[in-house]
Design a protein around this motif. Structure first.
Motif, mmCIF file in Angstrom:
data_model
loop_
_atom_site.group_PDB
_atom_site.id
_atom_site.type_symbol
_atom_site.label_atom_id
_atom_site.label_comp_id
_atom_site.label_asym_id
_atom_site.label_seq_id
_atom_site.Cartn_x
_atom_site.Cartn_y
_atom_site.Cartn_z
ATOM 1 N N ARG A 447 0.829 -1.215 0.000
ATOM 2 C CA ARG A 447 0.000 0.000 0.000
ATOM 3 C C ARG A 447 0.857 1.256 0.000
ATOM 4 N N ARG A 448 1.764 1.359 0.958
ATOM 5 C CA ARG A 448 2.619 2.548 1.027
ATOM 6 C C ARG A 448 3.586 2.600 -0.153
ATOM 7 N N ALA A 449 4.029 1.433 -0.608
ATOM 8 C CA ALA A 449 4.951 1.401 -1.745
ATOM 9 C C ALA A 449 4.291 1.935 -3.003
ATOM 10 N N SER A 450 3.004 1.628 -3.190
ATOM 11 C CA SER A 450 2.316 2.132 -4.380
ATOM 12 C C SER A 450 2.113 3.641 -4.293
ATOM 13 N N ILE A 451 1.876 4.167 -3.074
ATOM 14 C CA ILE A 451 1.802 5.619 -2.907
ATOM 15 C C ILE A 451 3.152 6.242 -3.249
ATOM 16 N N ALA A 452 4.213 5.645 -2.711
ATOM 17 C CA ALA A 452 5.556 6.152 -2.974
ATOM 18 C C ALA A 452 5.878 6.120 -4.458
ATOM 19 N N ALA A 453 5.388 5.102 -5.168
ATOM 20 C CA ALA A 453 5.665 4.977 -6.600
ATOM 21 C C ALA A 453 5.121 6.171 -7.369
ATOM 22 N N THR A 454 3.958 6.678 -6.964
ATOM 23 C CA THR A 454 3.405 7.844 -7.665
ATOM 24 C C THR A 454 4.258 9.082 -7.412
ATOM 25 N N LEU A 455 4.818 9.201 -6.201
ATOM 26 C CA LEU A 455 5.710 10.329 -5.910
ATOM 27 C C LEU A 455 7.000 10.214 -6.714
#
Length: 484
Positions: A447-455
């Motif tokens: 979950r957090r990794a996918s958020i980070a991927a957008t950043l």
């Protein structure tokens, strides 16, 4: 007596409605008060008091609006000094609710200076303690949210407050506001209510404060992230001979502050909002926009499932999938009160996301885009654990671990670049990451990794996200490979 608890999992909090002989007491309501008042109406309750234990750091309060809409008496700690009318709660000055109901304020500073717990007595018997952010289930409220300069003083005050509450009769029900999942607590236990007696035997922090012993509760840690009623001391098992010394308070403070947890960015705005007062909850209605009509000043938040985000998103958008913690991540990663435009699928309801944003005072949702068209040029790659391991085995592989510091301490992947997800915003993408090579991004589950991927994608990187697994799984797979 009946107590209805309203959980808000994403914030790790709960509000409570106590009903006794048709008279009600509402404690620490969040801003979306309709869900509480609906139950009040269904039970035909005369709401007598709306109680606030403290000026909350993690959400916008709905107490003032709940009182205004029902005619109930709004009660805040006397020292809160809020900029709107309320009845001040002074230590041990009882509030009479009628029909045998009595509310006894207990000054319990520590989480905040003004913090006040409320002991409710029914027909003279101690029935329930609403402890807010003081004594929690298997834990205690954090003393560091108002800044490191005041943290140790507040931790010492928390020591005295916990000792005071430990002297209540063991059968007294414990109903805190903060709990597991809240960044206002120093640890979690997987439970949300308790009794004083259960905490005397199962809360390590309470044992440390009272000089007693406690079996370690699940998830509790003394090193993680309120009645002045003395007649119950012998009954509770608290040693009345133990001196409340400065050394003991310092030792308690050392334990409470040993491993501070991160503080969400939006927390620093909540205390001011709750001190000055806020308008009623806005209606969760947003207009439809086209991708070309997004206001230049707005931040775009993509709430589609991560697989849709990976296939194409608006450049510069932040992808946060729907979930209980959506509002918390948005409040942590975006400038506070910035205008927001949501991106959603054609049939996706965004009401919950708008409500979660409003709970923390982020009301400027300008619209929702459902058709991105050719503008969806920001992409990243999703892979499962076997594919991630194959990428990791390639020469020059670079890994970004976006978990919390405490998670990294428990399980660390050699060679990974480490930066907690919100720090990608405040500190920027680590310079060690090469834009010319894929960045393998992982957290605990994806979950957090996918958020980070957008950043990362917004900064020109090519993220490859581990989904459905996390860093501990990678470490375990490496260990299994070596053992074989």
């Amino acid at each position: 007596m009946e107590i209805v608890s309203f959980r808000t999992p994403g914030l790790g909090d709960q509000s409570h409605l106590l009903v006794h002989e048709g008279v009600g007491v509402l404690v620490d309501p969040q801003r979306d008060v309709d869900r509480f008042l609906r139950v009040v109406a269904e039970r035909d309750v005369e709401l007598r008091f709306v109680l606030e234990t403290h000026l909350h750091n993690d959400y916008v309060s709905g107490a003032e609006q709940a009182a205004l809409r029902t005619g109930a008496e709004l009660v805040l700690p006397a020292a809160a000094a809020a900029a709107y009318r309320y009845t001040p709660a002074f230590h041990l000055e009882d509030l009479t609710g009628g029909r045998g109901l009595l509310v006894r304020p207990i000054h319990t500073p520590g989480h905040t200076p003004e913090h006040t717990s409320y002991l409710v007595l029914a027909d003279g018997e101690s029935a329930a303690l609403f402890s807010g952010g003081s004594l929690l289930v298997a834990s205690a409220g954090r003393p560091d949210l108002l800044g490191p300069e005041r943290a140790r003083t507040l931790a010492r005050l928390q020591y005295g407050s916990l000792r005071r509450l430990a002297a209540l009769p063991p059968r007294t029900g414990l109903f805190p506001t903060h709990g597991e999942g809240s960044f206002c607590t120093s640890s979690g236990a997987g439970r949300h209510t308790s009794t004083i007696g259960a905490e005397l035997t199962g809360n390590p922090l309470l044992a440390l404060a009272t000089g007693g012993t406690a079996s370690t509760a699940p998830g509790a840690s003394t090193g993680a992230a309120e009645s002045g009623v003395s007649t119950g001391a012998a009954e509770s098992g608290v040693s009345t001979g133990a001196a409340d010394t400065a050394d003991a308070a310092e030792a308690f403070a050392d334990a409470l502050l040993a491993e501070p947890m991160p503080i969400p960015a939006f927390y620093r705005h909540m205390g001011r909002a709750n001190t000055l007062g806020v308008p009623p909850m806005p209606l969760p209605r947003v207009p439809e926009l086209t991708a070309t009509a997004v206001p230049a000043e707005a931040r775009v938040v993509d709430v589609r499932p991560r697989r849709a985000q990976a296939q194409g998103a608006l450049p510069g958008s932040v992808g946060i999938e729907p979930g209980d913690d959506f509002g918390s991540w948005a409040g942590w990663l975006l400038p506070y009160r910035t205008p927001i435009v949501l991106v959603a699928e054609r049939d996706q309801d965004v009401t919950e996301e708008v409500v979660q944003l409003a709970r923390i005072g982020m009301d400027e949702v300008r619209g929702v885009v459902r058709d991105l068209g050719p503008a969806a040029t920001q992409t990243f790659t999703l892979v499962d654990l076997p594919a991630f391991l194959r990428h990791l085995a390639l020469p020059g592989a670079q890994v970004l671990d976006v978990r919390m510091p405490a998670e990294r301490k428990a399980a660390r992947l050699d060679g990974a670049v480490e930066r907690f997800l919100p720090d990608l915003v405040t500190e920027g993408v680590p310079a060690a990451l090469d834009r010319d090579r894929p960045v393998l991004v992982a957290c605990g589950s994806g979950r957090r990794a996918s958020i980070a991927a957008t950043l990362l994608a917004g900064e020109g990187h090519r993220p490859v996200v581990l989904t459905g697994a996390g860093i501990p799984d990678v470490i375990a797979a490496h260990a299994a490979h070596r053992a074989a």
